[in-house]
Design a protein around this motif. Structure first.
Motif, PDB file in Angstrom:
ATOM      1  N   SER A  81       1.053  -0.795   0.151  1.00 45.40           N
ATOM      2  CA  SER A  81       0.359  -0.077  -0.075  1.00 45.40           C
ATOM      3  C   SER A  81       0.793   1.459  -0.341  1.00 45.40           C
ATOM      4  N   LEU A  82       1.861   1.364   0.694  1.00 41.75           N
ATOM      5  CA  LEU A  82       3.370   2.203   0.614  1.00 41.75           C
ATOM      6  C   LEU A  82       3.726   2.662  -0.842  1.00 41.75           C
ATOM      7  N   LEU A  83       3.490   1.227  -1.276  1.00 40.66           N
ATOM      8  CA  LEU A  83       4.299   1.641  -2.761  1.00 40.66           C
ATOM      9  C   LEU A  83       3.117   1.917  -3.862  1.00 40.66           C
ATOM     10  N   ASP A  84       1.986   2.294  -3.614  1.00 36.28           N
ATOM     11  CA  ASP A  84       0.931   2.033  -4.832  1.00 36.28           C
ATOM     12  C   ASP A  84       0.761   3.386  -4.975  1.00 36.28           C
ATOM     13  N   GLY A  85       0.821   3.692  -6.254  1.00 36.65           N
ATOM     14  CA  GLY A  85       1.234   4.281  -7.211  1.00 36.65           C
ATOM     15  C   GLY A  85       2.735   5.696  -6.675  1.00 36.65           C
ATOM     16  N   ARG A  86       3.452   4.700  -6.772  1.00 38.50           N
ATOM     17  CA  ARG A  86       4.538   5.553  -6.490  1.00 38.50           C
ATOM     18  C   ARG A  86       5.768   5.029  -7.565  1.00 38.50           C
ATOM     19  N   ARG A  87       6.368   6.086  -7.751  1.00 35.57           N
ATOM     20  CA  ARG A  87       7.852   5.179  -9.092  1.00 35.57           C
ATOM     21  C   ARG A  87       9.116   5.047  -8.285  1.00 35.57           C
ATOM     22  N   MET A  88       9.346   3.288  -7.972  1.00 34.25           N
ATOM     23  CA  MET A  88       9.828   3.324  -7.355  1.00 34.25           C
ATOM     24  C   MET A  88      11.078   2.493  -7.748  1.00 34.25           C
ATOM     25  N   LEU A  89      11.997   2.031  -7.463  1.00 35.16           N
ATOM     26  CA  LEU A  89      12.813   0.918  -7.851  1.00 35.16           C
ATOM     27  C   LEU A  89      13.221   0.261  -6.656  1.00 35.16           C
ATOM     28  N   VAL A  90      12.969  -1.476  -6.745  1.00 31.97           N
ATOM     29  CA  VAL A  90      13.583  -2.185  -5.451  1.00 31.97           C
ATOM     30  C   VAL A  90      14.488  -3.240  -6.150  1.00 31.97           C
ATOM     31  N   VAL A  91      15.372  -2.576  -5.681  1.00 34.60           N
ATOM     32  CA  VAL A  91      16.426  -3.867  -6.220  1.00 34.60           C
ATOM     33  C   VAL A  91      16.615  -5.631  -4.711  1.00 34.60           C
ATOM     34  N   LEU A  92      16.370  -6.478  -5.075  1.00 38.33           N
ATOM     35  CA  LEU A  92      16.233  -7.655  -4.090  1.00 38.33           C
ATOM     36  C   LEU A  92      17.600  -8.944  -4.500  1.00 38.33           C
ATOM     37  N   ASP A  93      18.526  -8.355  -3.917  1.00 39.44           N
ATOM     38  CA  ASP A  93      19.989  -9.012  -4.984  1.00 39.44           C
ATOM     39  C   ASP A  93      19.865 -10.477  -3.788  1.00 39.44           C
ATOM     40  N   ASN A  94      20.665 -11.513  -4.379  1.00 41.99           N
ATOM     41  CA  ASN A  94      21.185 -12.283  -3.596  1.00 41.99           C
ATOM     42  C   ASN A  94      20.087 -13.556  -3.634  1.00 41.99           C
ATOM     43  N   ALA A  95      19.128 -13.668  -4.573  1.00 42.51           N
ATOM     44  CA  ALA A  95      17.437 -14.445  -3.744  1.00 42.51           C
ATOM     45  C   ALA A  95      17.756 -16.023  -3.881  1.00 42.51           C
ATOM     46  N   ALA A  96      17.508 -16.561  -2.604  1.00 43.22           N
ATOM     47  CA  ALA A  96      17.290 -17.842  -2.795  1.00 43.22           C
ATOM     48  C   ALA A  96      16.386 -19.268  -3.918  1.00 43.22           C
ATOM     49  N   SER A  97      15.264 -18.202  -4.063  1.00 40.70           N
ATOM     50  CA  SER A  97      14.349 -19.346  -4.536  1.00 40.70           C
ATOM     51  C   SER A  97      12.749 -17.747  -5.126  1.00 40.70           C
ATOM     52  N   ALA A  98      12.113 -18.111  -5.809  1.00 47.98           N
ATOM     53  CA  ALA A  98      11.005 -17.517  -6.580  1.00 47.98           C
ATOM     54  C   ALA A  98      10.299 -17.299  -4.901  1.00 47.98           C
ATOM     55  N   GLU A  99      10.664 -18.101  -4.194  1.00 44.03           N
ATOM     56  CA  GLU A  99       9.365 -18.775  -2.980  1.00 44.03           C
ATOM     57  C   GLU A  99       9.616 -17.033  -2.148  1.00 44.03           C
ATOM     58  N   GLN A 100      11.132 -16.687  -2.352  1.00 47.49           N
ATOM     59  CA  GLN A 100      11.537 -15.770  -1.275  1.00 47.49           C
ATOM     60  C   GLN A 100      11.158 -14.452  -1.680  1.00 47.49           C
ATOM     61  N   VAL A 101      11.083 -14.257  -3.226  1.00 48.92           N
ATOM     62  CA  VAL A 101      11.326 -12.786  -3.525  1.00 48.92           C
ATOM     63  C   VAL A 101       9.476 -12.502  -3.438  1.00 48.92           C
ATOM     64  N   ARG A 102       8.411 -13.502  -3.747  1.00 48.59           N
ATOM     65  CA  ARG A 102       7.285 -12.898  -3.874  1.00 48.59           C
ATOM     66  C   ARG A 102       6.365 -12.212  -3.420  1.00 48.59           C
ATOM     67  N   PRO A 103       7.109 -12.597  -2.213  1.00 50.49           N
ATOM     68  CA  PRO A 103       5.808 -11.591  -1.409  1.00 50.49           C
ATOM     69  C   PRO A 103       6.064  -9.410  -1.562  1.00 50.49           C
ATOM     70  N   LEU A 104       7.773  -9.419  -1.542  1.00 52.48           N
ATOM     71  CA  LEU A 104       8.466  -8.888  -1.261  1.00 52.48           C
ATOM     72  C   LEU A 104       8.503  -7.649  -3.020  1.00 52.48           C
ATOM     73  N   LEU A 105       6.816  -8.230  -3.526  1.00 50.30           N
ATOM     74  CA  LEU A 105       7.195  -7.763  -5.213  1.00 50.30           C
ATOM     75  C   LEU A 105       5.992  -6.465  -4.816  1.00 50.30           C
ATOM     76  N   PRO A 106       6.247  -5.374  -5.229  1.00 49.30           N
ATOM     77  CA  PRO A 106       5.310  -4.582  -5.409  1.00 49.30           C
ATOM     78  C   PRO A 106       3.340  -4.379  -5.941  1.00 49.30           C
ATOM     79  N   GLY A 107       2.861  -4.526  -5.888  1.00 49.56           N
ATOM     80  CA  GLY A 107       1.468  -4.650  -6.680  1.00 49.56           C
ATOM     81  C   GLY A 107       1.617  -3.256  -7.640  1.00 49.56           C
ATOM     82  N   SER A 108       2.462  -2.056  -7.347  1.00 46.19           N
ATOM     83  CA  SER A 108       2.039  -1.124  -7.942  1.00 46.19           C
ATOM     84  C   SER A 108       2.517  -1.637  -9.871  1.00 46.19           C
ATOM     85  N   PRO A 109       2.616  -0.764 -10.585  1.00 46.01           N
ATOM     86  CA  PRO A 109       2.404  -1.097 -11.968  1.00 46.01           C
ATOM     87  C   PRO A 109       3.536   0.068 -11.914  1.00 46.01           C
ATOM     88  N   SER A 110       3.140   1.064 -11.743  1.00 47.80           N
ATOM     89  CA  SER A 110       4.277   1.914 -11.469  1.00 47.80           C
ATOM     90  C   SER A 110       6.039   1.901 -10.552  1.00 47.80           C
TER      91      SER A 110
END
Length: 746
Positions: A81-110
């Motif tokens: 909700s905080l990222l909704d509508g914002r133009r931001m870059l999120v760098v998720l470095d050194n991921a172990a799996s897709a399951e570790q990444v998915r909760p960290l994905l913003p929902g905003s298309p921006s």
């Protein structure tokens, strides 16, 4: 929302690229950037749990610790909700799996997300629409730039060869390059060549470490990826350290494992997903150079020696069996040591067999060398012998030399006279092709004696025939005829009628030079018929060429062209390189005699290109002489002289007397055309001396004709008459009918 996923092996520069890209594109994200290390591969810590990662991201968004929800789902909802509508870059470095990444994905298309991982995270691509970018090793120029950025171009420029070697030893891997650069920066007295020598000394991974900073070591980075593997892929990764070649196929991996191909395929795909191997072509896998060294370390440390030996034995047996099955499709020499066991039916036809041989070439060469190095003596020389016919026909001369020399070392250490003779047999033929006549003769004689000691009469007969061919190349027709007679006499005592065809082929070649042209046509025709009866097209190429040459000398140009065209067709159909140059040379000569100089030039240029590509010095000298004659006949005198001179240098350096005589004769004609009659006569007399000494009656005939014209110009009619008479005598005795355009004008 756009997701960019950077995948690649340890140390390839995924994090560096992500951070660099984020910095370069910060203007695109006015609401800020977030970064979190997910610790997917870490020596000291477990991978970051999604709740911990969301907490870090919320903290980066300015949320106080006490206002971060305790429930994970609430954390994720608040984060998005905080990222909704914002133009931001999120760098998720050194991921172990897709399951570790998915909760960290913003929902905003921006928003834009950059994920890095040593795993391929195919689920993130398939389900979440991530755009993958797989990073590999750097190109040489890029690797140089990484070093130069840290060390300075001046320092590298002072030792350019050492700098290139250093990037090669680092495998163009960014982490390894940065460690090497740090060593040079921290020690100004350390030369680039000194560091390269240290890395080249055997323990590259040990050398690519920085004192006091174990986390930067290349070995440590690899260990993180290795420890993350499941037991099955981990075992295969270790075994890959035993493989001698640069790549493995699924069947080869199955041999290493002692498993089914299905199991090997699944384990290779797991290693590919972990970026511990890469797949340059479907079904083929290779580890990065430094990873291969790390795999060998793990194999030595974790696999008992008997298990390592058994795995290597299985792999070498796999290569030996498949090489035998593949070379059975037209690449088995007529004279060879019998196989230990029948070959299996492993390929669906000749094309598949040849494709396997070509794709496995580097692996097969490495297998021979490894077998020799590990005291698997018989395997080494047997595999080298299996490959001999294919390497010869395809003209893979460097690989042929490497395998034959390794097999020879193995046979010597095993005190195996048959194995040593077989390897010397191959080397004798190889060095004949490369024009190293003295070395070839030594191996011929040693192989002949070795076959005699081993009681292998077929090998002995083969070497007698090959000695005849060698002396034919040298232009010594008398010795060639003597060795030929001995070989044919021995062959007639053996129950191997299929060997008579090659003997007749060699006999026809000698007859051509002796001027026994009709007999050459008859012998070559009988050899062609024998090859056709055995349904062995490859056995017809050499006699077709010899018959075509004899017919050309008899003035039967149409028949000569037909033989040459058929020889070229078979060479192309069977991918034979060893006769390709001489087949095109025959066509060039016949078209030249017919006055079709454009076609003649095309074929002669093709013949020379093949000779140079395959390193066949005799064919090179012959092609150069033919080109010289075509240029002379078309008025390009300077080109003609240059080609004849090159031919003279090539033949003289290799002791090839017949091509040497032809080159002298060509230069005599050029000098004659320039009215330098004395110089022309000197060249012609050289040619005549060689022809008489070695029984080259056709060369002698041409030389008499040339000298007759020269002496008429020099005002010596009596000497001219004697040479004319000798030329006519040879014409009558041989039936030789050379093209009129070949003679210098009176």
């Amino acid at each position: 929302m756009t997701i960019s996923a950077l995948f690649g092996t340890a140390g390839v520069g995924k994090t560096a690229l992500a951070v660099h890209w984020a910095h370069r594109n910060r203007h695109r994200f006015p609401d800020g950037q977030l970064y979190v290390d997910l610790r997917g591969f870490d020596h000291d810590c477990e991978p970051l749990r999604p709740a911990e990662a969301v907490g870090q991201l919320l903290h980066g968004l300015g949320v106080p610790q006490e206002r971060i929800p305790a429930d994970r789902d609430e954390q994720v909802h608040h984060y998005r909700s905080l990222l909704d509508g914002r133009r931001m870059l999120v760098v998720l470095d050194n991921a172990a799996s897709a399951e570790q990444v998915r909760p960290l994905l913003p929902g905003s298309p921006s928003c834009h997300v950059v994920v890095t991982s040593r795993q391929r995270l195919t689920g993130l691509v398939a389900r979440d629409g991530a755009r993958p970018l797989v990073l590999g090793a750097l190109a040489p120029a890029e690797a140089h730039e990484v070093l130069a950025a840290a060390v300075g171009e001046n320092r590298l420029g002072a030792e350019p060869e050492a700098a290139a070697r250093l990037t090669e030893l680092c495998g163009a891997l960014p982490l390894a390059l940065r460690v090497a650069a740090a060593q040079l920066v921290c020690d100004p007295g350390l030369g680039v060549a000194d560091l390269a020598a240290e890395l080249d000394d055997g323990d590259r991974l040990g050398a690519l470490e920085l004192d006091g900073d174990p986390a930067s070591a290349v070995r440590r980075a690899f260990t993180l990826s290795y420890r993350a593997l499941a037991p099955g892929p981990r075992r295969l990764f270790r075994l890959l350290g035993l493989a001698p070649g640069p790549e493995v196929t699924v069947p080869a991996a199955a041999a290493l494992l002692g498993s089914s191909e299905q199991e090997a395929r699944a384990l290779l795909r797991a290693l590919d997903a972990a970026h511990l191997v890469e797949s340059p072509h479907p079904g083929r896998y290779r580890p990065h150079d430094l990873l291969r060294e790390y795999a060998a370390e793990r194999a030595r440390a974790e696999i008992p020696e008997p298990e390592r030996a058994a795995a290597l034995d299985r792999l070498l047996e796999f290569y030996l069996n498949h090489a035998g099955a593949a070379t059975a499709f037209g690449y088995t020499p007529l004279i060879r040591v019998a196989r230990d066991r029948p070959v299996g039916d492993l390929f669906d036809g000749r094309d598949a067999a040849l494709a396997w041989l070509e794709s496995e070439r580097a692996n097969l060469v490495a297998a021979v060398v490894r077998a020799a190095e590990t005291d698997r003596h018989r395997t080494a020389w047997r595999l080298a012998d299996e490959l001999r016919g294919w390497l010869y026909q395809r003209r893979h001369l460097p690989e042929w030399e490497t395998t034959a020399q390794a097999g020879l070392r193995a046979a010597r250490r095993a005190a195996d006279p048959l194995g040593e003779a077989a390897m010397r047999h191959g080397l004798a033929t190889l060095y004949r092709q490369t024009g190293e006549v003295r070395t070839s003769l030594e191996h011929h004689q040693a192989a002949l004696e070795g076959y005699r000691r081993a009681g292998f009469a077929e090998g002995e007969a083969g070497m007698l025939m090959n000695l005849a061919t060698l002396y034919d190349d040298l232009g010594d027709m008398r010795r060639a005829s003597q060795w030929l007679g001995r070989g044919i006499t021995l062959l007639r005592t053996l129950d191997r009628p299929e060997l008579l065809g090659p003997a007749l082929t060699n006999s026809a070649a000698v007859d051509v030079q002796f001027g026994n042209l009709r007999r050459a046509v008859e012998g070559a025709t009988e050899a062609i018929d024998a090859g056709e009866r055995r349904a062995t097209p490859s056995a017809t190429v050499a006699p077709l060429i010899n018959r075509g040459l004899a017919r050309r000398h008899l003035g039967e140009l149409d028949r000569a062209l037909a033989d040459g065209a058929e020889a070229v067709r078979v060479c192309e159909e069977l991918s034979q390189r060893h006769h390709e140059s001489t087949a095109h040379e025959l066509l060039a000569l016949a078209h030249r005699d017919a006055g079709r100089y454009g076609l003649a030039l095309d074929h002669a240029e093709h013949a020379l290109a093949v000779a140079l590509e395959t390193g066949t010095r005799k064919d090179e000298a012959d092609s150069l002489t033919t080109l010289g004659e075509i240029h002379r006949l078309t008025g390009r005198v300077e080109r003609a002289e240059a080609r004849f001179t090159e031919a003279l240098d090539t033949s003289g350096s290799c002791g090839l007397r017949r091509p040497e005589a032809d080159a002298h004769l060509g230069l005599a004609r050029v000098r004659h055309g320039a009215h330098a009659y004395d110089a022309a006569a000197d060249h012609a007399r050289h040619a005549l001396g060689i022809a008489r000494d070695h029984g080259l009656r056709l060369v002698e005939c041409r030389t008499h004709h040339t000298l007759a014209a020269l002496y008429r110009r020099l005002g010596c009619p009596e000497r001219a008459g004697r040479h004319t008479a000798d030329a006519r005598r040879l014409h009558a005795e041989t039936g030789y009918r050379p093209a009129a355009a070949a003679w210098p004008a009176d």
